[in-house]
Design a protein around this motif. Structure first.
Motif: not given
Length: 162
Positions: A155-162
């Motif tokens: 599973t590929f995810k893109v996470l961005t710091r809040i």
């Protein structure tokens, strides 16, 4: 300038064993190539040696404590913070305001750069087996999932710091 990480890990943060990847997933490797091509990639010496050569169409930066380490086609630095100087120079030379420096491993390098990271390109792989290299623990309350895409083996995810 933005710092991003590209990592594939197992359920316990496993990323490697004996300086090798734990799996070979062609779709994930294609995705890695798409994400990193044309960018500056930063890695530790062991990660570089596991790859075996500079990756084409990318500025390859290798961080090592070994002051005698040299290799054609790579920029060798001895302090992780020097990567920021290189990225700022490249950003200036290219005239880009949103230059993305891509950190690709291994464990020590991920650990050094995690506090500065804005984005994580993450491939979650089902894996049960031994490992001796791990991605550092992440407080996922500090991150927002920007994208999720399911593939057959990860599973590929893109996470961005809040």
């Amino acid at each position: 300038m933005h710092v991003s990480m590209v990592v594939a890990y197992g359920p316990k943060g496993e990323i490697g064993l004996d300086n090798k990847l734990l799996w070979h997933i062609p779709e994930d490797l294609k995705n890695f190539k798409k994400i990193t091509t044309g960018k500056m990639i930063v890695m530790g010496r062991k990660t570089f040696e596991s790859i075996g050569k500079p990756l084409p169409d990318r500025a390859n930066v290798v961080i090592t404590r070994d002051v005698n380490f040299k290799h054609d086609g790579v920029i060798v630095i001895h302090d992780p913070m020097m990567a920021f100087d290189l990225a700022l120079e490249a950003e200036e030379d290219l005239g880009e305001d949103d230059f993305e420096m891509m950190v690709i491993g291994g464990g020590e390098i991920f650990n050094a750069f995690l506090p500065y990271t804005h984005k994580i390109y993450l491939s979650e792989v089902d894996y049960t087996g031994p490992a001796d290299a791990f991605f550092p623990p992440v407080n996922y309350k500090e991150w927002e999932i920007e994208k999720t895409e399911k593939f057959e083996k990860f599973t590929f995810k893109v996470l961005t710091r809040i």
